[in-house]
Design a protein around this motif. Sequence first.
Motif, PDB file in Angstrom:
ATOM      1  N   GLN A 178       9.532   9.599   4.074  1.00 19.84           N
ATOM      2  CA  GLN A 178       8.331   9.058   4.733  1.00 19.84           C
ATOM      3  C   GLN A 178       8.629   7.880   5.649  1.00 19.84           C
ATOM      4  O   GLN A 178       7.728   7.303   6.252  1.00 19.84           O
ATOM      5  CB  GLN A 178       7.303   8.626   3.673  1.00 19.84           C
ATOM      6  CG  GLN A 178       6.775   9.763   2.829  1.00 19.84           C
ATOM      7  CD  GLN A 178       6.008  10.776   3.657  1.00 19.84           C
ATOM      8  OE1 GLN A 178       5.264  10.424   4.568  1.00 19.84           O
ATOM      9  NE2 GLN A 178       6.213  12.051   3.379  1.00 19.84           N
ATOM     10  N   PHE A 191      -3.341   4.956  -3.465  1.00 18.21           N
ATOM     11  CA  PHE A 191      -4.419   5.938  -3.335  1.00 18.21           C
ATOM     12  C   PHE A 191      -3.919   7.373  -3.372  1.00 18.21           C
ATOM     13  O   PHE A 191      -2.738   7.658  -3.185  1.00 18.21           O
ATOM     14  CB  PHE A 191      -5.216   5.672  -2.056  1.00 18.21           C
ATOM     15  CG  PHE A 191      -4.443   5.931  -0.801  1.00 18.21           C
ATOM     16  CD1 PHE A 191      -3.628   4.968  -0.254  1.00 18.21           C
ATOM     17  CD2 PHE A 191      -4.527   7.171  -0.178  1.00 18.21           C
ATOM     18  CE1 PHE A 191      -2.898   5.219   0.903  1.00 18.21           C
ATOM     19  CE2 PHE A 191      -3.813   7.426   0.978  1.00 18.21           C
ATOM     20  CZ  PHE A 191      -2.992   6.443   1.513  1.00 18.21           C
ATOM     21  N   ALA A 197      -3.974  10.789  -1.603  1.00 19.48           N
ATOM     22  CA  ALA A 197      -4.158  11.179  -0.196  1.00 19.48           C
ATOM     23  C   ALA A 197      -4.749  12.587  -0.101  1.00 19.48           C
ATOM     24  O   ALA A 197      -4.064  13.542   0.279  1.00 19.48           O
ATOM     25  CB  ALA A 197      -2.829  11.068   0.546  1.00 19.48           C
ATOM     26  N   ASP A 218      -4.347   4.878   7.338  1.00 25.13           N
ATOM     27  CA  ASP A 218      -4.328   4.441   5.928  1.00 25.13           C
ATOM     28  C   ASP A 218      -3.704   3.058   5.804  1.00 25.13           C
ATOM     29  O   ASP A 218      -4.204   2.184   5.096  1.00 25.13           O
ATOM     30  CB  ASP A 218      -3.410   5.356   5.094  1.00 25.13           C
ATOM     31  CG  ASP A 218      -3.990   6.725   4.832  1.00 25.13           C
ATOM     32  OD1 ASP A 218      -5.205   6.818   4.661  1.00 25.13           O
ATOM     33  OD2 ASP A 218      -3.199   7.694   4.800  1.00 25.13           O
ATOM     34  N   ILE A 219      -2.585   2.917   6.468  1.00 25.51           N
ATOM     35  CA  ILE A 219      -1.797   1.689   6.303  1.00 25.51           C
ATOM     36  C   ILE A 219      -2.457   0.521   7.036  1.00 25.51           C
ATOM     37  O   ILE A 219      -2.582  -0.579   6.495  1.00 25.51           O
ATOM     38  CB  ILE A 219      -0.357   1.933   6.816  1.00 25.51           C
ATOM     39  CG1 ILE A 219       0.310   3.029   5.966  1.00 25.51           C
ATOM     40  CG2 ILE A 219       0.449   0.647   6.814  1.00 25.51           C
ATOM     41  CD1 ILE A 219       1.640   3.529   6.515  1.00 25.51           C
ATOM     42  N   VAL A 223       7.775   3.741   0.049  1.00 25.53           N
ATOM     43  CA  VAL A 223       7.755   5.217   0.175  1.00 25.53           C
ATOM     44  C   VAL A 223       9.149   5.783  -0.067  1.00 25.53           C
ATOM     45  O   VAL A 223      10.152   5.061  -0.015  1.00 25.53           O
ATOM     46  CB  VAL A 223       7.321   5.676   1.600  1.00 25.53           C
ATOM     47  CG1 VAL A 223       5.823   5.561   1.788  1.00 25.53           C
ATOM     48  CG2 VAL A 223       8.070   4.934   2.683  1.00 25.53           C
ATOM     49  N   LEU A 266       0.835  -1.210   0.000  1.00 25.28           N
ATOM     50  CA  LEU A 266       0.000   0.000   0.000  1.00 25.28           C
ATOM     51  C   LEU A 266       0.859   1.244   0.000  1.00 25.28           C
ATOM     52  O   LEU A 266       1.885   1.313   0.686  1.00 25.28           O
ATOM     53  CB  LEU A 266      -0.915  -0.003   1.235  1.00 25.28           C
ATOM     54  CG  LEU A 266      -1.715   1.300   1.413  1.00 25.28           C
ATOM     55  CD1 LEU A 266      -3.176   1.003   1.732  1.00 25.28           C
ATOM     56  CD2 LEU A 266      -1.103   2.173   2.495  1.00 25.28           C
ATOM     57  N   SER A 267       0.461   2.225  -0.821  1.00 27.31           N
ATOM     58  CA  SER A 267       1.132   3.518  -0.745  1.00 27.31           C
ATOM     59  C   SER A 267       0.193   4.631  -1.202  1.00 27.31           C
ATOM     60  O   SER A 267      -0.781   4.379  -1.913  1.00 27.31           O
ATOM     61  CB  SER A 267       2.414   3.529  -1.579  1.00 27.31           C
ATOM     62  OG  SER A 267       3.185   4.668  -1.217  1.00 27.31           O
ATOM     63  N   GLY A 268       0.498   5.842  -0.781  1.00 26.27           N
ATOM     64  CA  GLY A 268      -0.317   6.986  -1.158  1.00 26.27           C
ATOM     65  C   GLY A 268       0.555   8.141  -1.603  1.00 26.27           C
ATOM     66  O   GLY A 268       1.731   8.224  -1.247  1.00 26.27           O
ATOM     67  N   HIS A 289      -5.024  14.178   3.424  1.00 26.70           N
ATOM     68  CA  HIS A 289      -3.731  14.711   3.852  1.00 26.70           C
ATOM     69  C   HIS A 289      -3.451  16.076   3.215  1.00 26.70           C
ATOM     70  O   HIS A 289      -2.896  16.964   3.855  1.00 26.70           O
ATOM     71  CB  HIS A 289      -2.599  13.730   3.526  1.00 26.70           C
ATOM     72  CG  HIS A 289      -2.445  12.662   4.546  1.00 26.70           C
ATOM     73  ND1 HIS A 289      -2.807  11.353   4.319  1.00 26.70           N
ATOM     74  CD2 HIS A 289      -1.975  12.698   5.813  1.00 26.70           C
ATOM     75  CE1 HIS A 289      -2.567  10.641   5.408  1.00 26.70           C
ATOM     76  NE2 HIS A 289      -2.057  11.430   6.329  1.00 26.70           N
ATOM     77  N   TYR A 308      -0.997  14.397  11.372  1.00 28.18           N
ATOM     78  CA  TYR A 308      -0.835  13.809  10.035  1.00 28.18           C
ATOM     79  C   TYR A 308      -0.350  12.348  10.077  1.00 28.18           C
ATOM     80  O   TYR A 308      -0.921  11.482   9.408  1.00 28.18           O
ATOM     81  CB  TYR A 308       0.173  14.711   9.293  1.00 28.18           C
ATOM     82  CG  TYR A 308       0.509  14.400   7.866  1.00 28.18           C
ATOM     83  CD1 TYR A 308       0.056  15.214   6.831  1.00 28.18           C
ATOM     84  CD2 TYR A 308       1.323  13.321   7.535  1.00 28.18           C
ATOM     85  CE1 TYR A 308       0.406  14.958   5.517  1.00 28.18           C
ATOM     86  CE2 TYR A 308       1.663  13.052   6.222  1.00 28.18           C
ATOM     87  CZ  TYR A 308       1.196  13.873   5.215  1.00 28.18           C
ATOM     88  OH  TYR A 308       1.529  13.607   3.921  1.00 28.18           O
ATOM     89  N   VAL A 324       5.028  -1.172   2.624  1.00 32.11           N
ATOM     90  CA  VAL A 324       4.683   0.217   2.282  1.00 32.11           C
ATOM     91  C   VAL A 324       5.853   0.873   1.545  1.00 32.11           C
ATOM     92  O   VAL A 324       6.832   1.289   2.163  1.00 32.11           O
ATOM     93  CB  VAL A 324       4.341   1.015   3.560  1.00 32.11           C
ATOM     94  CG1 VAL A 324       3.851   2.414   3.209  1.00 32.11           C
ATOM     95  CG2 VAL A 324       3.289   0.292   4.391  1.00 32.11           C
TER      96      VAL A 324
HETATM   97  N1  TRP Z   1       2.519  11.136   3.541  1.00 29.35           N
HETATM   98  C1  TRP Z   1       2.769  10.638   2.214  1.00 29.35           C
HETATM   99  C2  TRP Z   1       3.557  11.698   1.396  1.00 29.35           C
HETATM  100  O1  TRP Z   1       3.472  12.871   1.693  1.00 29.35           O
HETATM  101  C3  TRP Z   1       1.481  10.279   1.515  1.00 29.35           C
HETATM  102  C4  TRP Z   1       0.740   9.213   2.260  1.00 29.35           C
HETATM  103  C5  TRP Z   1      -0.433   9.363   2.974  1.00 29.35           C
HETATM  104  C6  TRP Z   1       1.109   7.832   2.358  1.00 29.35           C
HETATM  105  N2  TRP Z   1      -0.805   8.164   3.495  1.00 29.35           N
HETATM  106  C7  TRP Z   1       0.101   7.209   3.157  1.00 29.35           C
HETATM  107  C8  TRP Z   1       2.192   7.089   1.865  1.00 29.35           C
HETATM  108  C9  TRP Z   1       0.167   5.836   3.470  1.00 29.35           C
HETATM  109  C10 TRP Z   1       2.242   5.719   2.168  1.00 29.35           C
HETATM  110  C11 TRP Z   1       1.246   5.109   2.971  1.00 29.35           C
HETATM  111  O2  TRP Z   1       4.222  11.351   0.425  1.00 29.35           O
END
Ligand code: TRP
Length: 322
Positions: free
Chosen positions: A146, A37, A39, A131-132, A142, A4-6, A42, A124, A140
Motif C-alpha cells: 500500500q 476503519f 474500508a 480517507d487519509i 500499511v 490512520l489506517s483501513g 473500497h 481506488y 499511515v
Molecule cells: N487499500 C487498503 C488495503 O487494501 C485499505 C485502505 C483503504 C486504507 N483506505 C485506506 C489503508 C487508508 C490505509 C489508509 O489494504
Amino acid sequence: MRILSGLQPSGRLHIGNYFGMMEGALKLQHEGEAYYFIADYHSLTSIHDGAMLRTHVRDLAVDFLACGLDPEKCVFFRQSDVPEVVELSWILSTVTPMGLLERCHSYKDKIARGIASSHALFSYPVLMAADILLYDSDLVPVGRDQKQHVEVTRDIAVKVNESFGAGLLKVPVPRIRDETAVVPGLDGQKMSKSYNNTIQIFEEPAALKKKIMGIPTDSTPVEAPKPTEGSTILALYKLVASSADYETMEADFEKGGVGYGDFKKRLLSALTAYFGPLHERRAEILADPGYVDRVLAEGAEKARLVARKTLARVRTAVGLSH
Ligand code: TRP
Ligand code: ADP
C-alpha cells in the motif's frame, strides 16, 4: 499525532495480516490518536453481493476487536458511516492527473488477477487519499503493497495545497513495517486468501490441526538432519514460539532424530497458545450481541465530527460554500 489506517472487509483475517499489518497498528494505538476503519466502500470494487459484504464487515469488526483494538483508545468505524469521504474524493479527483493513477501497480495487479476493470477500481487510490486527508492524518501504517497509494495521497495533498491554499491539507507519512518478512502460507508461498493457503487467526481447533498436520514436507527420514532453509514449519514457529523454543526446534532440525510430525505438533501447540487468549476475547465479544454495533456507532460519531470540519474547510477553499 494522528494515526490512520483501513482494512478491506474481504474475508476472515489470517496470520499474514496479523503479523504483516495489525500487530503494528495495534501497538500504535498507544502512541497517538488512532483512527482505524473498515474500508467497505473500497470492497465494493470487488464484492457485488450485499449479504456477503455485510457478513465480511461484521467479521472484520469482531476479529479486529478480538485482536486487541481498544475502542477506548482509538476511533474504530466503518468507512461508509462517514459518507463525507465520497465528496472529498470527488474534489480530490479534480486535481489528480490521470498519469498518477495509471502508474499504480495495484490496479494493474488486480486486472491481471481477473478482477473486472471499473472506474472505481481505477480511482481506488483517490478514495484512499480522501480517507487519509479527511482526518488530517500524520502517520499511515500499511503493508508494503500500500506504500504507493500513500505516496499518491501525498502528491494529491500537495497539489490541493498549491491550487487552493498552503496548509489546507496535511501531508501524511507512511509507516511500513519492513522488519516483518512476508509470512509464508501452508504451501510455502506468500500467505494470501487469493492462494488458498492461509491459517486464519480464528481457525477452529480441528481445522487448524488438519491444516498444520497437512503442511507438505520432504521425505527426509526421522533420524536424518532436516533442511532449515525455506522450512514453512520453522518460519511459522518463529512468529509464535519463544526464542528458546525456536532455537530448540532449529537445533532438532539440524541434529536429526525428530520427525516432521513432532515438529508440526509443536507448531500446533505454539499457535494455539499464542492465539488462545484472542479466541477467548472473541467469544466474549460475540456473547454481547449489541457490543460491536455500539462500538461502530460511537466511532462513526467521533469520526464524523473530524470529517465535517475538514470537509467544510475544503468546500470553502474550493468555492462550494462560504
Ligand atoms: N487499500 C487498503 C488495503 O487494501 C485499505 C485502505 C483503504 C486504507 N483506505 C485506506 C489503508 C487508508 C490505509 C489508509 O489494504
Ligand atoms: P490477502 O493477500 O490475503 O488478500 P490483503 O491484501 O487484504 O491480504 O492484506 C491486508 C494487509 O495484510 C496488507 O497490509 C498486507 O500487507 C498484509 N499482509 C497480507 N498477507 C501478508 C503476508 N503473507 N505477510 C505479511 N503481510 C501480509
